[in-house]
Design an enzyme around this catalytic site. Sequence first.
Site, PDB file in Angstrom:
ATOM      1  N   ARG A   1       0.778  -1.137  -0.054  1.00 18.73           N
ATOM      2  CA  ARG A   1       0.066  -0.043  -0.061  1.00 18.73           C
ATOM      3  C   ARG A   1       0.700   1.317   0.134  1.00 18.73           C
ATOM      4  O   ARG A   1       0.344   2.225  -0.528  1.00 18.73           O
ATOM      5  CB  ARG A   1      -1.044  -0.040   1.367  1.00 18.73           C
ATOM      6  CG  ARG A   1      -1.868   1.104   1.482  1.00 18.73           C
ATOM      7  CD  ARG A   1      -2.755   0.924   2.387  1.00 18.73           C
ATOM      8  NE  ARG A   1      -3.469   2.068   3.035  1.00 18.73           N
ATOM      9  CZ  ARG A   1      -4.867   2.734   2.511  1.00 18.73           C
ATOM     10  NH1 ARG A   1      -5.216   1.945   1.406  1.00 18.73           N
ATOM     11  NH2 ARG A   1      -5.010   3.772   2.988  1.00 18.73           N
TER      12      ARG A   1
ATOM     13  N   LEU B   1      -7.109   7.629  -1.419  1.00 19.87           N
ATOM     14  CA  LEU B   1      -6.992   6.240  -1.086  1.00 19.87           C
ATOM     15  C   LEU B   1      -8.013   5.887   0.070  1.00 19.87           C
ATOM     16  O   LEU B   1      -7.789   6.796   0.938  1.00 19.87           O
ATOM     17  CB  LEU B   1      -5.575   5.650  -0.564  1.00 19.87           C
ATOM     18  CG  LEU B   1      -4.706   5.329  -1.709  1.00 19.87           C
ATOM     19  CD1 LEU B   1      -3.360   5.106  -1.062  1.00 19.87           C
ATOM     20  CD2 LEU B   1      -5.081   4.234  -2.482  1.00 19.87           C
ATOM     21  N   SER B   2      -9.058   5.113  -0.023  1.00 19.76           N
ATOM     22  CA  SER B   2      -9.942   4.691   0.869  1.00 19.76           C
ATOM     23  C   SER B   2      -9.192   3.715   2.006  1.00 19.76           C
ATOM     24  O   SER B   2      -8.015   3.447   1.827  1.00 19.76           O
ATOM     25  CB  SER B   2     -11.046   3.816   0.205  1.00 19.76           C
ATOM     26  OG  SER B   2     -12.022   4.643  -0.471  1.00 19.76           O
ATOM     27  N   ALA B   3      -9.584   3.807   3.170  1.00 24.21           N
ATOM     28  CA  ALA B   3      -9.108   3.142   4.158  1.00 24.21           C
ATOM     29  C   ALA B   3      -9.177   1.467   3.855  1.00 24.21           C
ATOM     30  O   ALA B   3      -9.869   1.059   3.228  1.00 24.21           O
ATOM     31  CB  ALA B   3     -10.118   3.148   5.555  1.00 24.21           C
TER      32      ALA B   3
END
Length: 362
Positions: free
Chosen positions: A38, A63-65
């Site tokens: 990530r 970016l989403s969690a």
Amino acid sequence: MGGAVSAGEDNDELIDNLKEAQYIRTELVEQAFRAIDRADYYLEEFKDNAYKDLAWKHGNIHLSAPCIYSEVMEALDLQPGLSFLNLGSGTGYLSSMVGLILGPFGVNHGVELHSDVIEYAKQKLDFFIKTSDSFDKFEFCEPSFVIGNCLEISPDCTQYDRVYCGAGVQKEHEDYMKNLLKVGGILVMPLEEKLTKITRTGPSAWETKKILAVSFAPLIQPNHADSGKSRLVHLPPVAVRSLQDLARIAIRGTIKKIIHQEAMSKAGNGLKNPPRFKRRRVRRRRMETIVFLDKEVFASRISNPSDDNNNSEDIEEERPEEEETKPSELKPDPPVNFLREKVLSLPLPDPLKYYLLYYREK
């Protein structure tokens, strides 16, 4: 403010935490998450936050969690050979993980509103292909990104097996999203403050399941102020692979099988004694709600009914018994890219070797 799972020290520890909290539940999804770091999708100055279970936004980059992406990947029920459309494809992080599962005969398309984000996604994709050993562990369905508003997709576009929208969908656009699906396809999107899974069971039949309470920034409505006309988004054509490309895929697959057989043979001839186990006490905490960052909010599932009134419990866990080892011996050996080594050892001209390795520079 906080994440649904604890922060990890590295990508593997983040995935361990997501597994323990039951956000990652299948082996395919776990493999995809472990294969792509990530942190590689963060700007250098923000990488310290990459393994926290939080969303990240800088300018148009978002970016989403991790827990959100986990639920999305699980809900999509991905399989090799399917077609996938990512609406609001952003950095390409999710599209690349999906591509590892779709394999060489899948379709992987993304639509992104911002041209600078498309360039960023292409750079990250190129970096992954050229530098990551994970690329050689999978047959990859490389994503293709186009710029435009995902609410202006050309009506004559092909339908997809799987669709994900990474922005909040207004109720009036629900049918538009559904029509992007083939019969039997799955659509995952934030709808009315819920991450929602919709399965198309027939030409006009649907099954809907609410997964999580979330809050995403809404889809940006098309702006026709300049010309008054819609700017249709034309998705990439579904390309037919060349005979040369099919040969490369087949050769790489054959080499992988040989490597696997050799590894199994070595393991069978030289089995080590199984590790001894000892018990250690582990304190597990009950999960509650929580991700509030920018315009994205995540609320976790209800805590496990087996939890008692205490916020934590002591359990015993079996761990391999560690023998006394000098600190210098604790450092693991770097991973070996067996496919690359095998290709480079073949009695072939260098240009053909490089072609089998996708002309990678590493």
